[in-house]
Design a protein around this motif. Structure first.
Motif, short mmCIF file in Angstrom:
data_model
loop_
_atom_site.label_atom_id
_atom_site.label_comp_id
_atom_site.label_asym_id
_atom_site.label_seq_id
_atom_site.Cartn_x
_atom_site.Cartn_y
_atom_site.Cartn_z
N LYS A 29 0.86 -1.18 0.00
CA LYS A 29 0.00 0.00 0.00
C LYS A 29 0.91 1.24 0.00
O LYS A 29 1.70 1.45 0.93
CB LYS A 29 -0.92 0.01 1.22
CG LYS A 29 -2.01 -1.05 1.18
CD LYS A 29 -2.97 -0.93 2.35
CE LYS A 29 -3.81 0.32 2.27
NZ LYS A 29 -4.81 0.42 3.36
N GLN A 54 1.78 0.26 -10.13
CA GLN A 54 0.40 -0.18 -9.90
C GLN A 54 -0.11 -0.98 -11.11
O GLN A 54 -0.77 -2.01 -10.95
CB GLN A 54 -0.51 1.02 -9.66
CG GLN A 54 -1.97 0.62 -9.46
CD GLN A 54 -2.82 1.75 -8.89
OE1 GLN A 54 -3.19 1.73 -7.72
NE2 GLN A 54 -3.12 2.73 -9.71
N GLU A 60 -0.86 -0.97 -4.41
CA GLU A 60 -2.11 -0.21 -4.40
C GLU A 60 -1.68 1.24 -4.16
O GLU A 60 -1.05 1.54 -3.16
CB GLU A 60 -3.02 -0.67 -3.26
CG GLU A 60 -3.69 -2.00 -3.48
CD GLU A 60 -4.57 -2.39 -2.30
OE1 GLU A 60 -4.93 -1.49 -1.51
OE2 GLU A 60 -4.86 -3.58 -2.15
#
Length: 329
Positions: A29, A54, A60
C-alpha cells in the motif's frame, strides 16, 4: 476410517471459509502527497513511476495533489494511520513537519524529495540530480542560438533548480563561449502565464533560445517563433517546431528500488539521489525527434561524444547549487 458424507461436507465448508492469500493481498500500500497538480513536471515523473508499479500489479496506489503546505502534515498522518507502507512526496517546504511524522510512525517507510539528509530509521530522501542531461541540452542550445542570447525561466532559486541551470549554462559555454544568459525566477512552481510573460521579456531583449524550467515558457517561444529547451519531461509532441532538446528525469529506478526494499523488509534511511543519474538510467537526453535533421551533424557528434564520456565516468558534470545569475549586459 473412511470419511462419511457429513465429514466431507464439513471439510469443504472449512476450506471455503479459510483465508486465501492472493497476489492482490500481497500488494504494497503506497500513498503520495504532492503540493502541486499531477501534471506539473517534477511531480508528474514520480506519479508516472508509481502508476507504472500499480499497472504491474505490485502496489495499491493513492495520491493527493495540490495539498497546501499547512495541510501537508495532516495528510501525511492520515495516510500513515491508514496502513500505507510507503509514503512518497516532496518535503522541501515542510521538512520539519514531514520528519516529525516519520518519527511518529517508525514502521512506515518515507521517501521524500528533500535537500536534507536521510533521517534514521525510516526517512529516505531523493532529488532530481539530472545535471548530466541538462549539460547536454546546454551544448545543443549553445550550438543552436544565432543571437548568442539565451533566456532562462525558473520557479524558485533552490538547489534542485539551480544545479540544472548551472549545468545547462556550462554546456552551452563549452560549445559557444560567446553565449550570454538572462535568468529569471517567477517564485512559483506552477504559474504558466507568469512564466510566459517572463519569457516574452527575454525574447524582446534578443533571446532566440529559451530554457523552459517551468510550464509557459515553451508557449512563449512557440508564439514568437523561437526555440525552447525542455526540463524533466519531454514536451516536443506539443511543441514539435519549438522544443528541440530536453533533459528527462526517470523516477522508475528510485521508486522501484524503494518498493523492493519495503517488500524485502530492508527499507532504511538512505539518500536515493544517485539513482537519478544517467548511469542508473534515472535521467537521459531526450531523442532529437522532429529536430533530428535540423541540428547540425557536427554538434550532434560533440554531444554524443560527451554523453559517452559521462556514461563511462570520464567526464563529471559539476553540481553547483548556488543561485545562477544573468550574464547578459
Amino acid at each position: 476410517m473412511r470419511p462419511n458424507r457429513r465429514h466431507l461436507i464439513a471439510l469443504a465448508a472449512a476450506l471455503a471459509a479459510a483465508p486465501t492469500f492472493s497476489f492482490a493481498q500481497a500488494k504494497l500500500k503506497v500513498a503520495a502527497i504532492y503540493t502541486v497538480p499531477f501534471e506539473q513536471q517534477w511531480v508528474s515523473r514520480i506519479h508516472k513511476a508509481l502508476n507504472a508499479a500499480q499497472a504491474r500489479g505490485e502496489i495499491e496506489y493513492k495520491a493527493s495533489e495540490n495539498v497546501a503546505n499547512a495541510d501537508y502534515e495532516r495528510v501525511m498522518r492520515e495516510y500513515a494511520t491508514a496502513g500505507n507502507q510507503l509514503i512518497v512526496g516532496e518535503s522541501f517546504a515542510v521538512e520539519a513537519a514531514a520528519r516529525k511524522v516519520a518519527k511518529d510512525f517508525p514502521k512506515v517507510a518515507f521517501l521524500m524529495g528533500s535537500s536534507g539528509k536521510p533521517q534514521a530509521p525510516n526517512f529516505s530522501v531523493f532529488d532530481n540530480y539530472i545535471q548530466e542531461p541538462a549539460y547536454l541540452t546546454g551544448m545543443l542550445a549553445g550550438g543552436m542560438t544565432k543571437s548568442n542570447k539565451i533566456g532562462m525561466v525558473g520557479g524558485f532559486p533552490i538547489p534542485e533548480v539551480n544545479r540544472l541551470m548551472h549545468a545547462f549554462m556550462a554546456g552551452a559555454k563549452e560549445v559557444n563561449p560567446k553565449v550570454e544568459f538572462t535568468v529569471t525566477f517567477i517564485n512559483s512552481w506552477f504559474d504558466p502565464p507568469k512564466a510566459k510573460e517572463a519569457a516574452f521579456a527575454m525574447v524582446d531583449r534578443g533571446a532566440d533560445v529559451l530554457y523552459a524550467e517551468r510550464f509557459g515558457v515553451s508557449d512563449a517561444a512557440k508564439e514568437r517563433g523561437k526555440l525552447a529547451v525542455g526540463n524533466v519531461i519531454n514536451t516536443q509532441d506539443k511543441y514539435p517546431d519549438t522544443v528541440f532538446a530536453s533533459a528527462l528525469w526517470n523516477m522508475e529506478p528510485t521508486i522501484d528500488r524503494a518498493l523492493k526494499a519495503v517488500k524485502d523488509g530492508k527499507f532504511k534511511h538512505e539518500d536515493y539521489g544517485q539513482y537519478s543519474m544517467m548511469k542508473f538510467k534515472g535521467s537521459e537526453l531526450a531523442p532529437l525527434g522532429t529536430f533530428e535533421k535540423k541540428v547540425p551533424a557536427d554538434l550532434v557528434a560533440k554531444v554524443k561524444a560527451r554523453e559517452q564520456e559521462i556514461l563511462a565516468g570520464k567526464f563529471t558534470v559539476k553540481v553547483d547549487d548556488s543561485q545562477p545569475k544573468s550574464t547578459a549586459k
